[in-house]
Design an enzyme around this catalytic site. Structure first.
Site, short mmCIF file in Angstrom:
data_model
loop_
_atom_site.label_atom_id
_atom_site.label_comp_id
_atom_site.label_asym_id
_atom_site.label_seq_id
_atom_site.Cartn_x
_atom_site.Cartn_y
_atom_site.Cartn_z
N GLU A 48 -44.52 -29.63 2.97
CA GLU A 48 -45.21 -28.83 3.96
C GLU A 48 -45.09 -27.34 3.64
OE1 GLU A 48 -44.71 -29.90 8.09
OE2 GLU A 48 -43.66 -31.74 7.51
N ALA A 80 -23.90 -28.59 1.23
CA ALA A 80 -22.62 -29.13 1.66
C ALA A 80 -22.73 -30.63 1.91
CB ALA A 80 -22.16 -28.42 2.93
N THR A 82 -22.44 -34.52 1.15
CA THR A 82 -21.52 -35.34 0.36
C THR A 82 -22.16 -36.69 0.06
OG1 THR A 82 -20.42 -36.19 2.35
CG2 THR A 82 -19.50 -34.21 1.34
N SER A 104 -20.33 -27.04 -2.27
CA SER A 104 -18.95 -27.42 -1.98
C SER A 104 -18.98 -28.68 -1.12
CB SER A 104 -18.19 -26.31 -1.24
OG SER A 104 -16.87 -26.75 -0.95
N ALA A 105 -18.14 -29.64 -1.47
CA ALA A 105 -18.04 -30.85 -0.65
C ALA A 105 -17.35 -30.56 0.67
CB ALA A 105 -17.27 -31.93 -1.41
N ASN A 106 -16.73 -29.41 0.79
CA ASN A 106 -16.10 -28.99 2.03
C ASN A 106 -16.22 -27.48 2.13
OD1 ASN A 106 -14.00 -28.10 3.95
ND2 ASN A 106 -13.40 -30.26 3.95
N HIS A 136 -11.18 -39.20 9.49
CA HIS A 136 -12.36 -38.59 10.08
C HIS A 136 -12.79 -39.35 11.33
CE1 HIS A 136 -12.82 -36.45 6.18
NE2 HIS A 136 -13.47 -35.57 6.91
N LYS A 140 -18.62 -40.88 10.90
CA LYS A 140 -18.78 -40.56 9.48
C LYS A 140 -19.13 -41.81 8.70
CE LYS A 140 -16.54 -38.04 5.68
NZ LYS A 140 -17.70 -37.17 5.48
N GLY A 146 -16.14 -36.75 0.74
CA GLY A 146 -16.40 -35.91 -0.43
C GLY A 146 -15.24 -34.98 -0.71
N THR A 147 -14.55 -34.55 0.35
CA THR A 147 -13.40 -33.67 0.16
C THR A 147 -12.27 -34.38 -0.57
OG1 THR A 147 -13.97 -32.43 2.15
CG2 THR A 147 -11.70 -32.25 1.35
#
Length: 242
Positions: A48, A80, A82, A104-106, A136, A140, A146-147
């Site tokens: 779009e 960000a 993951t 960054s994964a975190n 977590h 999730k 991912g962290t």
């Protein structure tokens, strides 16, 4: 800044709230799923005609991230998301030839410091067994986080290249091997995020731990990165080189 949000889940809702508190503007949200609670201009895909923006912030799903990286979006991008790390990083580096791209994964700076600590400490811990534990909330969907993968990578790259990640000890009936690194995943309640690395030796244990007490640390991290990335040249950035 004028911000384009990619995905409108819990994290980008926090990004939006904090951004507006600081005088930034959300010019649109890209989300292929129904988002009835979104008060901003909503776009279902990158095909779009999207509004002009200074930077895109992506807290979404690998499928949407891949769509973005394959599009002609020509602004700085903060990712960000993951999951599917190897595939996404390869695509990010290709996109970084024409855009500033941060990953960054975190997005917590504290987790970045934790990673730096592990890179220093792990090479000193040859005689210690290593276990990684992450916790977590019950919403999730990916496991391990991912962290945790980021922390495991820091250990294996700096100290344990022959490491054998063990995700489920119920599948074997034998003692732990020296090269094993145990991975434990916990999901429950509203736990924002907790990551702990245990170095277990003879008669002593060293623990390095990071606890997130609010999702705002990740939203704040993304906004802080955005203020820097808008002034960067094309390239692939992480907390290590931003």
């Amino acid at each position: 800044m004028d911000l384009l949000l990619v995905g409108y889940g819990a994290m980008n809702k926090r990004v939006a709230a904090l951004a507006e508190d600081r005088g930034h503007t959300i010019v649109g949200v890209v989300s292929p799923v129904e988002t009835p609670d979104c008060p901003y201009s909503l776009f279902s895909s990158f095909d779009e005609s999207l509004p002009n923006a200074d930077v895109a912030i992506d807290f979404s799903h690998p499928n949407l991230t891949k769509e973005m990286l394959s599009s002609d979006l020509a602004i700085p991008i903060i990712i960000a998301t993951t999951g599917e790390k190897d595939t996404l990083v390869e695509m990010m580096k290709e996109k970084a030839k024409s855009n500033p791209v941060f990953f960054s994964a975190n997005m917590s700076y504290g987790v970045h410091i934790l990673t730096q600590l592990l890179q220093t400490v792990a090479p000193m811990m040859d005689d210690y067994d290593i276990e990684l534990i992450e916790k977590h909330h019950n919403q999730k969907i990916d496991a391990p986080s991912g962290t945790l993968v980021k922390l495991l990578d820091a250990i294996t790259e700096e100290a344990r290249p022959d490491a054998n990640p063990v995700y489920n000890r119920s599948q074997v009936t034998e003692k732990r091997e020296k090269e094993d690194i145990g991975i434990s995943t916990i999901r429950g309640g509203t736990i924002v995020g907790e990551h702990e690395v245990l170095f277990a030796g003879v008669d002593e244990v060293i623990s390095i731990k990071h606890t997130a007490q609010s999702k705002d640390i990740f939203a704040n991290g993304a906004l802080k990165v955005a203020t820097q990335l808008v002034n960067k040249e094309n390239g692939f950035y992480t907390y290590h080189n931003l």
